[in-house]
Scaffold this motif. Sequence first.
Motif, mmCIF file in Angstrom:
data_model
loop_
_atom_site.group_PDB
_atom_site.id
_atom_site.type_symbol
_atom_site.label_atom_id
_atom_site.label_comp_id
_atom_site.label_asym_id
_atom_site.label_seq_id
_atom_site.Cartn_x
_atom_site.Cartn_y
_atom_site.Cartn_z
ATOM 1 N N ALA A 113 -32.311 18.689 -17.940
ATOM 2 C CA ALA A 113 -33.349 19.322 -18.760
ATOM 3 C C ALA A 113 -33.664 20.750 -18.320
ATOM 4 O O ALA A 113 -34.397 21.460 -19.017
ATOM 5 C CB ALA A 113 -34.622 18.484 -18.713
ATOM 6 N N ILE A 114 -33.118 21.206 -17.184
ATOM 7 C CA ILE A 114 -33.366 22.576 -16.737
ATOM 8 C C ILE A 114 -32.807 23.548 -17.774
ATOM 9 O O ILE A 114 -31.665 23.401 -18.222
ATOM 10 C CB ILE A 114 -32.704 22.834 -15.361
ATOM 11 C CG1 ILE A 114 -33.420 22.032 -14.278
ATOM 12 C CG2 ILE A 114 -32.707 24.321 -15.017
ATOM 13 C CD1 ILE A 114 -32.719 22.079 -12.930
ATOM 14 N N PRO A 130 -48.202 15.681 -9.225
ATOM 15 C CA PRO A 130 -46.834 15.377 -9.645
ATOM 16 C C PRO A 130 -45.950 16.615 -9.480
ATOM 17 O O PRO A 130 -46.431 17.743 -9.472
ATOM 18 C CB PRO A 130 -46.980 14.991 -11.124
ATOM 19 C CG PRO A 130 -48.278 15.573 -11.554
ATOM 20 C CD PRO A 130 -49.145 15.697 -10.333
ATOM 21 N N THR A 131 -44.662 16.378 -9.342
ATOM 22 C CA THR A 131 -43.711 17.487 -9.204
ATOM 23 C C THR A 131 -42.737 17.472 -10.372
ATOM 24 O O THR A 131 -42.528 16.454 -11.015
ATOM 25 C CB THR A 131 -42.923 17.398 -7.887
ATOM 26 O OG1 THR A 131 -42.213 16.153 -7.858
ATOM 27 C CG2 THR A 131 -43.840 17.497 -6.681
ATOM 28 N N THR A 132 -42.155 18.638 -10.610
ATOM 29 C CA THR A 132 -41.163 18.809 -11.658
ATOM 30 C C THR A 132 -39.929 19.449 -11.055
ATOM 31 O O THR A 132 -40.034 20.387 -10.258
ATOM 32 C CB THR A 132 -41.713 19.747 -12.760
ATOM 33 O OG1 THR A 132 -42.926 19.192 -13.266
ATOM 34 C CG2 THR A 132 -40.720 19.916 -13.893
ATOM 35 N N VAL A 133 -38.758 18.952 -11.435
ATOM 36 C CA VAL A 133 -37.513 19.568 -10.988
ATOM 37 C C VAL A 133 -37.348 20.888 -11.730
ATOM 38 O O VAL A 133 -37.332 20.919 -12.960
ATOM 39 C CB VAL A 133 -36.305 18.646 -11.229
ATOM 40 C CG1 VAL A 133 -34.996 19.372 -10.959
ATOM 41 C CG2 VAL A 133 -36.411 17.396 -10.356
ATOM 42 N N VAL A 134 -37.279 21.985 -10.976
ATOM 43 C CA VAL A 134 -37.206 23.317 -11.578
ATOM 44 C C VAL A 134 -35.944 24.077 -11.166
ATOM 45 O O VAL A 134 -35.702 25.180 -11.647
ATOM 46 C CB VAL A 134 -38.447 24.164 -11.225
ATOM 47 C CG1 VAL A 134 -39.705 23.518 -11.799
ATOM 48 C CG2 VAL A 134 -38.577 24.370 -9.728
ATOM 49 N N GLY A 135 -35.135 23.486 -10.273
ATOM 50 C CA GLY A 135 -33.915 24.165 -9.843
ATOM 51 C C GLY A 135 -32.879 23.182 -9.352
ATOM 52 O O GLY A 135 -33.204 22.048 -8.968
ATOM 53 N N PHE A 136 -31.637 23.625 -9.371
ATOM 54 C CA PHE A 136 -30.510 22.779 -8.964
ATOM 55 C C PHE A 136 -29.433 23.660 -8.354
ATOM 56 O O PHE A 136 -29.138 24.744 -8.874
ATOM 57 C CB PHE A 136 -29.946 22.036 -10.178
ATOM 58 C CG PHE A 136 -28.736 21.199 -9.886
ATOM 59 C CD1 PHE A 136 -28.838 20.042 -9.137
ATOM 60 C CD2 PHE A 136 -27.484 21.571 -10.361
ATOM 61 C CE1 PHE A 136 -27.718 19.263 -8.876
ATOM 62 C CE2 PHE A 136 -26.369 20.803 -10.110
ATOM 63 C CZ PHE A 136 -26.483 19.634 -9.363
ATOM 64 N N ALA A 137 -28.880 23.218 -7.253
ATOM 65 C CA ALA A 137 -27.753 23.912 -6.626
ATOM 66 C C ALA A 137 -26.743 22.877 -6.175
ATOM 67 O O ALA A 137 -27.120 21.786 -5.728
ATOM 68 C CB ALA A 137 -28.214 24.742 -5.438
ATOM 69 N N ALA A 138 -25.472 23.209 -6.299
ATOM 70 C CA ALA A 138 -24.401 22.336 -5.830
ATOM 71 C C ALA A 138 -23.310 23.200 -5.219
ATOM 72 O O ALA A 138 -23.053 24.309 -5.682
ATOM 73 C CB ALA A 138 -23.840 21.504 -6.986
#
Length: 197
Positions: A21-22, A88-96
């Motif tokens: 959803a990012i 509550p927290t929200t996923v706002v970033g992603f790294a791989a």
Amino acid sequence: MNPAVTVRPFDKATDTDAVAAIDRSFVTDEAVRVSRTDDGFELAEVSAEPLTKVFPLDLDQQTEHGRWDAAWVAEAADTGDHPESTRPTTVVGFAAVRFSRWNHRVELYHLYVDSAHRGRGVARALLENIDEDPMIREQGHCLWLETSHLNVPGIRAYRALGFEPCGLDLELYGDPPSGPREIALFFARPLPQKPAP
């Protein structure tokens, strides 16, 4: 690290929908012009036709191009009317990343920050976590990435995060079915040195 951002390992079972959803899009009316010179190439930002692009994301890792070795998510706490301990927290970033074992390079395969959270230190927090990962520090000498010459907002962010141009490929992407032909630009930054034994 931004105290409002928490970074933790990606959990495919619980994080897949939130990462998908990012908002991975960018909008630009600039591009990087690549010009040949006698000894190589010159890069310069120039005006271009307005463009919106969304980067693809394969969280199933079913193709060779989609596989990575380690991944993290960045979460931001909701700033609403909740006690700090129960926000509550929200996923706002992603790294791989994936490891290129033959040359000890760590390839930054994905680095996405949701558009509503850009410019708030999320990417820096993810990169600091990558820098401190014991396996990465043991195996890698640099963090390397590839992006398109059309991704001027991303290029500016990478430069601000310490990445420098290290190469390009005029033919990597081939001819697109529509839209402008893209040029692959490569950037790298050294990883922190391993502590002496």
